[in-house]
Design a protein around this motif. Sequence first.
Motif, PDB file in Angstrom:
ATOM      1  N   ASP A  56       0.878  -1.180  -0.055  1.00  0.00           N
ATOM      2  CA  ASP A  56       0.144  -0.053   0.051  1.00  0.00           C
ATOM      3  C   ASP A  56       0.939   1.187  -0.054  1.00  0.00           C
ATOM      4  N   GLU A  57       1.950   1.267   0.719  1.00  0.00           N
ATOM      5  CA  GLU A  57       2.907   2.511   0.521  1.00  0.00           C
ATOM      6  C   GLU A  57       3.508   2.596  -0.634  1.00  0.00           C
ATOM      7  N   MET A  58       3.847   1.593  -1.289  1.00  0.00           N
ATOM      8  CA  MET A  58       4.465   1.710  -2.509  1.00  0.00           C
ATOM      9  C   MET A  58       3.504   2.266  -3.553  1.00  0.00           C
ATOM     10  N   GLY A  59       2.329   2.002  -3.419  1.00  0.00           N
ATOM     11  CA  GLY A  59       1.262   2.418  -4.520  1.00  0.00           C
ATOM     12  C   GLY A  59       1.176   1.684  -5.471  1.00  0.00           C
ATOM     13  N   ASP A  60       0.295   2.161  -6.666  1.00  0.00           N
ATOM     14  CA  ASP A  60       0.365   1.557  -7.902  1.00  0.00           C
ATOM     15  C   ASP A  60      -0.340  -0.051  -7.826  1.00  0.00           C
ATOM     16  N   GLY A  61      -1.162  -0.207  -6.777  1.00  0.00           N
ATOM     17  CA  GLY A  61      -1.651  -1.594  -6.834  1.00  0.00           C
ATOM     18  C   GLY A  61      -0.983  -2.747  -6.496  1.00  0.00           C
ATOM     19  N   LEU A  62       0.236  -2.502  -6.081  1.00  0.00           N
ATOM     20  CA  LEU A  62       1.330  -3.805  -6.163  1.00  0.00           C
ATOM     21  C   LEU A  62       0.852  -4.837  -5.345  1.00  0.00           C
ATOM     22  N   LEU A  63       1.061  -6.023  -5.526  1.00  0.00           N
ATOM     23  CA  LEU A  63       0.618  -7.244  -4.958  1.00  0.00           C
ATOM     24  C   LEU A  63       1.379  -7.456  -3.465  1.00  0.00           C
ATOM     25  N   ALA A  64       0.719  -7.950  -2.492  1.00  0.00           N
ATOM     26  CA  ALA A  64       1.242  -8.122  -1.204  1.00  0.00           C
ATOM     27  C   ALA A  64       2.046  -9.513  -1.081  1.00  0.00           C
ATOM     28  N   SER A  65       1.781 -10.212  -2.271  1.00  0.00           N
ATOM     29  CA  SER A  65       2.413 -11.796  -2.176  1.00  0.00           C
ATOM     30  C   SER A  65       3.969 -11.798  -2.192  1.00  0.00           C
ATOM     31  N   LYS A  66       4.424 -12.544  -1.308  1.00  0.00           N
ATOM     32  CA  LYS A  66       5.947 -12.689  -1.095  1.00  0.00           C
ATOM     33  C   LYS A  66       6.249 -13.601  -2.298  1.00  0.00           C
ATOM     34  N   THR A  67       5.482 -13.990  -2.991  1.00  0.00           N
ATOM     35  CA  THR A  67       5.812 -14.837  -4.131  1.00  0.00           C
ATOM     36  C   THR A  67       6.206 -14.250  -5.495  1.00  0.00           C
ATOM     37  N   ARG A  68       5.960 -13.004  -5.262  1.00  0.00           N
ATOM     38  CA  ARG A  68       6.340 -11.959  -6.631  1.00  0.00           C
ATOM     39  C   ARG A  68       7.159 -10.600  -6.071  1.00  0.00           C
ATOM     40  N   ARG A  69       7.115 -10.540  -4.606  1.00  0.00           N
ATOM     41  CA  ARG A  69       7.780  -9.188  -4.314  1.00  0.00           C
ATOM     42  C   ARG A  69       8.588  -9.611  -3.013  1.00  0.00           C
ATOM     43  N   ALA A 103      15.292 -14.819 -14.383  1.00  0.00           N
ATOM     44  CA  ALA A 103      16.342 -13.941 -13.530  1.00  0.00           C
ATOM     45  C   ALA A 103      16.373 -12.618 -14.290  1.00  0.00           C
ATOM     46  N   ILE A 104      15.424 -12.012 -14.449  1.00  0.00           N
ATOM     47  CA  ILE A 104      15.329 -10.647 -15.136  1.00  0.00           C
ATOM     48  C   ILE A 104      14.540  -9.710 -14.437  1.00  0.00           C
ATOM     49  N   PRO A 105      15.042  -8.486 -14.366  1.00  0.00           N
ATOM     50  CA  PRO A 105      14.265  -7.600 -13.314  1.00  0.00           C
ATOM     51  C   PRO A 105      12.790  -7.179 -13.807  1.00  0.00           C
ATOM     52  N   SER A 106      11.847  -7.228 -12.767  1.00  0.00           N
ATOM     53  CA  SER A 106      10.548  -6.504 -12.936  1.00  0.00           C
ATOM     54  C   SER A 106      10.472  -5.174 -13.106  1.00  0.00           C
ATOM     55  N   GLU A 107       9.473  -4.532 -13.348  1.00  0.00           N
ATOM     56  CA  GLU A 107       9.010  -3.309 -13.329  1.00  0.00           C
ATOM     57  C   GLU A 107       9.190  -2.782 -11.830  1.00  0.00           C
ATOM     58  N   CYS A 108       8.468  -3.551 -10.937  1.00  0.00           N
ATOM     59  CA  CYS A 108       8.711  -3.313  -9.565  1.00  0.00           C
ATOM     60  C   CYS A 108      10.275  -3.175  -9.273  1.00  0.00           C
ATOM     61  N   ASP A 109      11.083  -4.180  -9.355  1.00  0.00           N
ATOM     62  CA  ASP A 109      12.493  -4.317  -9.170  1.00  0.00           C
ATOM     63  C   ASP A 109      13.300  -2.835  -9.823  1.00  0.00           C
ATOM     64  N   ARG A 110      12.892  -2.359 -10.838  1.00  0.00           N
ATOM     65  CA  ARG A 110      13.445  -1.205 -11.420  1.00  0.00           C
ATOM     66  C   ARG A 110      13.004  -0.110 -10.669  1.00  0.00           C
ATOM     67  N   ARG A 111      11.883   0.165 -10.357  1.00  0.00           N
ATOM     68  CA  ARG A 111      11.136   1.146  -9.683  1.00  0.00           C
ATOM     69  C   ARG A 111      11.915   1.402  -8.042  1.00  0.00           C
ATOM     70  N   HIS A 141      18.150   4.972 -15.350  1.00  0.00           N
ATOM     71  CA  HIS A 141      17.530   4.111 -14.332  1.00  0.00           C
ATOM     72  C   HIS A 141      16.653   2.991 -15.128  1.00  0.00           C
ATOM     73  N   GLN A 142      17.628   2.379 -15.884  1.00  0.00           N
ATOM     74  CA  GLN A 142      17.162   1.057 -16.589  1.00  0.00           C
ATOM     75  C   GLN A 142      18.210   0.247 -16.491  1.00  0.00           C
ATOM     76  N   PHE A 143      17.559  -1.255 -16.051  1.00  0.00           N
ATOM     77  CA  PHE A 143      18.438  -2.100 -15.838  1.00  0.00           C
ATOM     78  C   PHE A 143      19.393  -2.566 -17.091  1.00  0.00           C
ATOM     79  N   GLN A 144      20.795  -2.917 -16.676  1.00  0.00           N
ATOM     80  CA  GLN A 144      21.733  -3.322 -17.749  1.00  0.00           C
ATOM     81  C   GLN A 144      22.046  -4.712 -17.342  1.00  0.00           C
ATOM     82  N   SER A 145      22.368  -5.598 -18.206  1.00  0.00           N
ATOM     83  CA  SER A 145      22.955  -6.914 -17.468  1.00  0.00           C
ATOM     84  C   SER A 145      24.473  -6.620 -17.281  1.00  0.00           C
TER      85      SER A 145
END
Length: 165
Positions: A56-69, A103-111, A141-145
């Motif tokens: 909720d603090e992060m906003g943007d409707g992010l999921l609360a599940s530890k399987t994805r965050r 093993a590729i960053p998600s949009e949440c990872d990037r933000r 602010h874009q991920f590079q390998s």
Amino acid sequence: MSLTLNRKHLDAINHHAERTYPDECCGLLIGRLTETGRVVSEIWTTENTWTQEVADEMGDGLLASKTRRYWIAPQEMLAVMKAARQQGLEIVGIYHSHPDHWAIPSECDRRLAWPQYSYLIVSVVQGKVINAQSWALDDHHQFQSETLHALECPRMRRESLIPNA
């Protein structure tokens, strides 16, 4: 830039990722920044403290599940920063797993990423690690390998880890 750690560290990270599956694991990479990259001298496993409140603090409707965050508690980050500094070291990166994903960053990872760190992502499929890849943010602010090196112990033979894409 590159991320260099020893094989024992990578094995411990992989074990952490498999042990916490199907949730994401997370931890900190402690070491030094050199001219060519970040060199890890120890890892610090942390608890994944992702909750609905964090979502909720992060906003943007992010999921609360530890399987994805994942989330590392700020007080733990601060404690590790202080402990590392006392040893003449610093946090040089963060690792986490992606259960049943690449093993590729998600949009949440990037933000949520910080430019001074390497981000080691471990892909875990059906409970088994299949690959790992390190990433760093560029000036936009874009991920590079980035190149990931594991040093064999005790001979300290260098080998490059190439992800199985």
